[in-house]
Design an enzyme around this catalytic site. Structure first.
Site, PDB file in Angstrom:
ATOM      1  N   ASP A  34       0.881  -1.172   0.000  1.00 42.99           N
ATOM      2  CA  ASP A  34       0.000   0.000   0.000  1.00 42.99           C
ATOM      3  C   ASP A  34       0.917   1.221   0.000  1.00 42.99           C
ATOM      4  O   ASP A  34       1.974   1.196   0.626  1.00 42.99           O
ATOM      5  CB  ASP A  34      -0.881  -0.005   1.266  1.00 42.99           C
ATOM      6  N   SER A 134     -16.926  -3.062  -9.193  1.00 41.67           N
ATOM      7  CA  SER A 134     -17.971  -2.284  -8.544  1.00 41.67           C
ATOM      8  C   SER A 134     -19.266  -2.368  -9.354  1.00 41.67           C
ATOM      9  O   SER A 134     -19.228  -2.482 -10.588  1.00 41.67           O
ATOM     10  CB  SER A 134     -17.505  -0.833  -8.473  1.00 41.67           C
ATOM     11  N   TYR A 159     -13.829   7.552 -12.452  1.00 40.39           N
ATOM     12  CA  TYR A 159     -13.612   6.431 -11.528  1.00 40.39           C
ATOM     13  C   TYR A 159     -14.320   5.171 -12.035  1.00 40.39           C
ATOM     14  O   TYR A 159     -13.720   4.090 -12.143  1.00 40.39           O
ATOM     15  CB  TYR A 159     -14.120   6.772 -10.113  1.00 40.39           C
ATOM     16  N   LYS A 163     -12.943   1.220 -13.529  1.00 43.60           N
ATOM     17  CA  LYS A 163     -13.379  -0.128 -13.123  1.00 43.60           C
ATOM     18  C   LYS A 163     -13.819  -0.917 -14.362  1.00 43.60           C
ATOM     19  O   LYS A 163     -13.480  -2.085 -14.532  1.00 43.60           O
ATOM     20  CB  LYS A 163     -14.523  -0.038 -12.104  1.00 43.60           C
TER      21      LYS A 163
HETATM   22  P1  NAD Z   1      -9.560   2.545   0.405  1.00 43.58           P
HETATM   23  O1  NAD Z   1      -9.164   3.860  -0.152  1.00 43.58           O
HETATM   24  O2  NAD Z   1      -9.893   2.450   1.849  1.00 43.58           O
HETATM   25  O3  NAD Z   1      -8.434   1.465   0.085  1.00 43.58           O
HETATM   26  C1  NAD Z   1      -7.635   1.518  -1.059  1.00 43.58           C
HETATM   27  C2  NAD Z   1      -6.188   1.416  -0.610  1.00 43.58           C
HETATM   28  O4  NAD Z   1      -5.351   1.446  -1.765  1.00 43.58           O
HETATM   29  C3  NAD Z   1      -5.761   2.595   0.279  1.00 43.58           C
HETATM   30  O5  NAD Z   1      -5.166   2.090   1.473  1.00 43.58           O
HETATM   31  C4  NAD Z   1      -4.744   3.363  -0.563  1.00 43.58           C
HETATM   32  O6  NAD Z   1      -3.725   3.939   0.230  1.00 43.58           O
HETATM   33  C5  NAD Z   1      -4.236   2.261  -1.499  1.00 43.58           C
HETATM   34  N1  NAD Z   1      -3.734   2.745  -2.785  1.00 43.58           N
HETATM   35  C6  NAD Z   1      -4.341   3.559  -3.685  1.00 43.58           C
HETATM   36  N2  NAD Z   1      -3.545   3.754  -4.754  1.00 43.58           N
HETATM   37  C7  NAD Z   1      -2.422   3.023  -4.542  1.00 43.58           C
HETATM   38  C8  NAD Z   1      -1.233   2.813  -5.289  1.00 43.58           C
HETATM   39  N3  NAD Z   1      -1.019   3.426  -6.453  1.00 43.58           N
HETATM   40  N4  NAD Z   1      -0.291   1.986  -4.786  1.00 43.58           N
HETATM   41  C9  NAD Z   1      -0.488   1.370  -3.597  1.00 43.58           C
HETATM   42  N5  NAD Z   1      -1.584   1.548  -2.839  1.00 43.58           N
HETATM   43  C10 NAD Z   1      -2.539   2.359  -3.301  1.00 43.58           C
HETATM   44  O7  NAD Z   1     -10.785   2.018  -0.489  1.00 43.58           O
HETATM   45  P2  NAD Z   1     -11.711   0.749  -0.274  1.00 43.58           P
HETATM   46  O8  NAD Z   1     -13.081   1.231  -0.018  1.00 43.58           O
HETATM   47  O9  NAD Z   1     -11.084  -0.209   0.653  1.00 43.58           O
HETATM   48  O10 NAD Z   1     -11.718   0.174  -1.764  1.00 43.58           O
HETATM   49  C11 NAD Z   1     -10.907  -0.924  -2.151  1.00 43.58           C
HETATM   50  C12 NAD Z   1     -11.220  -1.280  -3.577  1.00 43.58           C
HETATM   51  O11 NAD Z   1     -12.609  -1.599  -3.696  1.00 43.58           O
HETATM   52  C13 NAD Z   1     -10.952  -0.173  -4.598  1.00 43.58           C
HETATM   53  O12 NAD Z   1     -10.429  -0.763  -5.754  1.00 43.58           O
HETATM   54  C14 NAD Z   1     -12.328   0.395  -4.867  1.00 43.58           C
HETATM   55  O13 NAD Z   1     -12.415   0.956  -6.156  1.00 43.58           O
HETATM   56  C15 NAD Z   1     -13.191  -0.848  -4.759  1.00 43.58           C
HETATM   57  N6  NAD Z   1     -14.578  -0.577  -4.428  1.00 43.58           N
HETATM   58  C16 NAD Z   1     -14.894   0.106  -3.301  1.00 43.58           C
HETATM   59  C17 NAD Z   1     -16.227   0.358  -2.979  1.00 43.58           C
HETATM   60  C18 NAD Z   1     -16.611   1.134  -1.754  1.00 43.58           C
HETATM   61  O14 NAD Z   1     -17.741   1.608  -1.681  1.00 43.58           O
HETATM   62  N7  NAD Z   1     -15.752   1.287  -0.772  1.00 43.58           N
HETATM   63  C19 NAD Z   1     -17.238  -0.114  -3.835  1.00 43.58           C
HETATM   64  C20 NAD Z   1     -16.885  -0.818  -4.975  1.00 43.58           C
HETATM   65  C21 NAD Z   1     -15.546  -1.051  -5.268  1.00 43.58           C
HETATM   66  C1  WQD Z   2     -25.808   5.983  -1.218  1.00 42.51           C
HETATM   67  C2  WQD Z   2     -27.135   6.745  -1.167  1.00 42.51           C
HETATM   68  C3  WQD Z   2     -27.014   8.940  -2.104  1.00 42.51           C
HETATM   69  C4  WQD Z   2     -24.279  10.573   0.911  1.00 42.51           C
HETATM   70  C5  WQD Z   2     -20.852   5.021  -4.450  1.00 42.51           C
HETATM   71  C6  WQD Z   2     -20.108   4.986  -5.754  1.00 42.51           C
HETATM   72  C7  WQD Z   2     -19.996   3.582  -6.253  1.00 42.51           C
HETATM   73  C8  WQD Z   2     -19.421   2.648  -5.192  1.00 42.51           C
HETATM   74  C9  WQD Z   2     -20.096   2.807  -3.871  1.00 42.51           C
HETATM   75  C10 WQD Z   2     -17.079   2.336  -5.547  1.00 42.51           C
HETATM   76  C11 WQD Z   2     -27.444   7.512  -2.442  1.00 42.51           C
HETATM   77  C12 WQD Z   2     -27.309   9.014  -0.631  1.00 42.51           C
HETATM   78  C13 WQD Z   2     -25.103   9.750   0.169  1.00 42.51           C
HETATM   79  C14 WQD Z   2     -24.878  11.638   1.642  1.00 42.51           C
HETATM   80  C15 WQD Z   2     -27.035  10.953   0.841  1.00 42.51           C
HETATM   81  N1  WQD Z   2     -18.049   2.917  -4.942  1.00 42.51           N
HETATM   82  N2  WQD Z   2     -26.449   9.938   0.143  1.00 42.51           N
HETATM   83  N3  WQD Z   2     -26.240  11.786   1.578  1.00 42.51           N
HETATM   84  O1  WQD Z   2     -23.561   6.595  -4.671  1.00 42.51           O
HETATM   85  O2  WQD Z   2     -24.578   4.294  -4.289  1.00 42.51           O
HETATM   86  O3  WQD Z   2     -22.157   4.503  -4.654  1.00 42.51           O
HETATM   87  O4  WQD Z   2     -20.162   4.189  -3.503  1.00 42.51           O
HETATM   88  O5  WQD Z   2     -17.085   1.645  -6.501  1.00 42.51           O
HETATM   89  O6  WQD Z   2     -19.202   3.636  -7.382  1.00 42.51           O
HETATM   90  O7  WQD Z   2     -20.803   5.785  -6.685  1.00 42.51           O
HETATM   91  O8  WQD Z   2     -23.093   5.298  -2.536  1.00 42.51           O
HETATM   92  O9  WQD Z   2     -22.937   5.901  -0.150  1.00 42.51           O
HETATM   93  O10 WQD Z   2     -22.433   7.653  -1.889  1.00 42.51           O
HETATM   94  O11 WQD Z   2     -24.773   6.886  -1.592  1.00 42.51           O
HETATM   95  O12 WQD Z   2     -28.257  11.141   0.811  1.00 42.51           O
HETATM   96  O13 WQD Z   2     -24.181  12.438   2.305  1.00 42.51           O
HETATM   97  O14 WQD Z   2     -27.059   7.720  -0.129  1.00 42.51           O
HETATM   98  O15 WQD Z   2     -27.716   9.932  -2.799  1.00 42.51           O
HETATM   99  O16 WQD Z   2     -28.840   7.459  -2.624  1.00 42.51           O
HETATM  100  P1  WQD Z   2     -23.444   5.238  -4.112  1.00 42.51           P
HETATM  101  P2  WQD Z   2     -23.220   6.463  -1.480  1.00 42.51           P
END
Ligand code: NAD
Ligand code: WQD
Length: 351
Positions: A34, A134, A159, A163
């Site tokens: 990381d 995602s 973003y 993906k």
């Molecule tokens: P996060 O930011 O908590 O974790 C990502 C980690 O990757 C961080 O610790 C960051 O420091 C590290 N990182 C970023 N760029 C880097 C690089 N170039 N080299 C090394 N480390 C690097 O995010 P998360 O919520 O744990 O998400 C993890 C994965 O899941 C991501 O790929 C994200 O796109 C995907 N994802 C997250 C969500 C969500 O809602 N949290 C939803 C769908 C997909």
């Molecule tokens: C959830 C609901 C908002 C914040 C996002 C990314 C998606 C994925 C997950 C990585 C929606 C509402 C939110 C607030 C609100 N990430 N909301 N007030 O938008 O479904 O997905 O995170 O891949 O790509 O787009 O998640 O938690 O932002 O929103 O009313 O302050 O909550 O409008 O209906 P979302 P979210």
């Protein structure tokens, strides 16, 4: 047979740290990299705080390297140091709004970073890969629940496109070389925390996502939640999503690794990780109030640009193919988030 060794990128982050914990409990050896761009580090020589707590919970050792995955030499040195069997790739930048402001950084970090990693894998004869995808790859749902057959690519943010493009690269790679076995896990809305309350989601600055925002209002860090939109065609007018407990999500990764480890089948496989249940913003707010005993003050405001009314998964394929099913509901998600937030009101920065 020695347990497999998994290289975890982004292992100090929210989803990575919870998954590392479940992987260690399942008997995998874990090497984490990381660059800490979005994770808390207690000091230059220390293990990142989340991983230090995972070690404390599991009693197992994590090898950690502060490595940027876009840096070819740094990535290669990790493969030289360890005999790696599989890779779970979480490292990415993930803020939708920020990606519209600085798209080049998102494309560089998420796309170039993944390419560097895949090249290092191939050079070292490692062909088993689990990818953090995602539900955003589906864009605005054309039908519900969203199955894996739903068309992908209609993403609006840079973003989301990283993906989608990465999935396309992975498909091409699997077509070009039959040694690759790739599982792309399409997460819906991951929330919650480990039951210990020791690790959880710790966003930098103002949270973009709903659950951490609610939790910070409940703990008194923010005055009120803005509810984006109350005129959607949903049960109460607010947006409906498929929230999934982070520990269920982490267990889904272990099942994916188990599949890659045990079968000779190769190719590209995509699975939804969701519950199949839609929950509105106001339902989540009220569930959180019940779980925490705190009032969550909110205000109804205009819709946020790009938000869809409703999105939830059909999660049957993951059940059939991986033997995985989410078991934790909304109340448990709120209870565990509150345990983490109330015990760590300022996240990892305050022990
Ligand atoms: P996060 O930011 O908590 O974790 C990502 C980690 O990757 C961080 O610790 C960051 O420091 C590290 N990182 C970023 N760029 C880097 C690089 N170039 N080299 C090394 N480390 C690097 O995010 P998360 O919520 O744990 O998400 C993890 C994965 O899941 C991501 O790929 C994200 O796109 C995907 N994802 C997250 C969500 C969500 O809602 N949290 C939803 C769908 C997909
Ligand atoms: C959830 C609901 C908002 C914040 C996002 C990314 C998606 C994925 C997950 C990585 C929606 C509402 C939110 C607030 C609100 N990430 N909301 N007030 O938008 O479904 O997905 O995170 O891949 O790509 O787009 O998640 O938690 O932002 O929103 O009313 O302050 O909550 O409008 O209906 P979302 P979210």
């Amino acid at each position: 047979m020695a347990p497999p060794t998994v290289l975890v990128t982004g292992g100090a982050g929210y989803i990575g740290s919870h998954t590392v914990l479940e992987m260690l409990n399942a008997g995998y050896n874990v090497i984490c990299v990381d660059n800490l761009c979005n994770a808390y580090s207690g000091g230059a020589s220390k293990l990142p705080e989340a991983l230090s707590r995972v070690q404390e919970i599991t009693g197992k050792k994590i090898h950690f390297y502060r490595v940027d995955i876009t840096d070819r030499e740094q990535v290669r040195s990790v493969f030289q140091e360890h005999k790696i069997d599989m890779v779970a790739h979480f490292a990415a930048l993930k803020a939708v709004g920020e990606s519209c402001r600085i798209p080049l950084q998102y494309y560089h970090n998420n796309m170039t970073g993944t390419n560097v990693l895949l090249e290092a894998m191939a050079d070292n004869n490692v062909f088993k890969f689990v990818y953090s995808s995602s539900a955003t790859v589906y864009g605005e749902p054309k039908f519900l629940p969203v199955t894996e057959e739903h068309p992908t690519g209609n993403c609006t943010s840079p973003y989301g496109k990283t993906k989608y493009f990465t999935e396309e690269i992975l498909k091409d790679l699997c077509k070009s070389d039959k040694r690759w076995a790739v599982v792309s896990l399409r997460y819906f809305n991951p929330v919650g925390a480990h039951i210990s309350g020791r690790i959880g989601e710790d966003p930098n600055g103002e949270p973009n996502n709903l659950m951490p925002y609610i939790a910070q209002v409940a703990v008194g860090r923010r005055p009120k939640l803005s509810v984006y939109g109350s005129d959607f065609p949903t049960k109460d007018g607010t947006g409906v999503r498929d929230y999934i407990h982070i520990v269920d999500l982490a267990e889904g990764h272990v099942k994916a690794l188990d599949k890659l480890r045990n079968i000779a089948e190769t190719g590209f496989f995509a699975y939804n990780l969701g519950t199949g249940v839609g929950c509105s913003v106001l339902e989540l707010v009220h569930a959180f109030e019940r779980a925490s005993g705190q009032k969550v003050t909110y205000e109804l405001v205009d819709r946020r640009s790009g938000d869809v009314a409703t999105c939830y998964a059909d999660a049957k394929l993951a059940e059939q193919a991986l033997g995985w099913k989410a078991t934790r509901g909304i109340d448990k998600m709120c209870e565990d988030t509150w345990r983490w937030q109330s015990q760590n009101p300022n996240g990892y920065a305050q022990k």
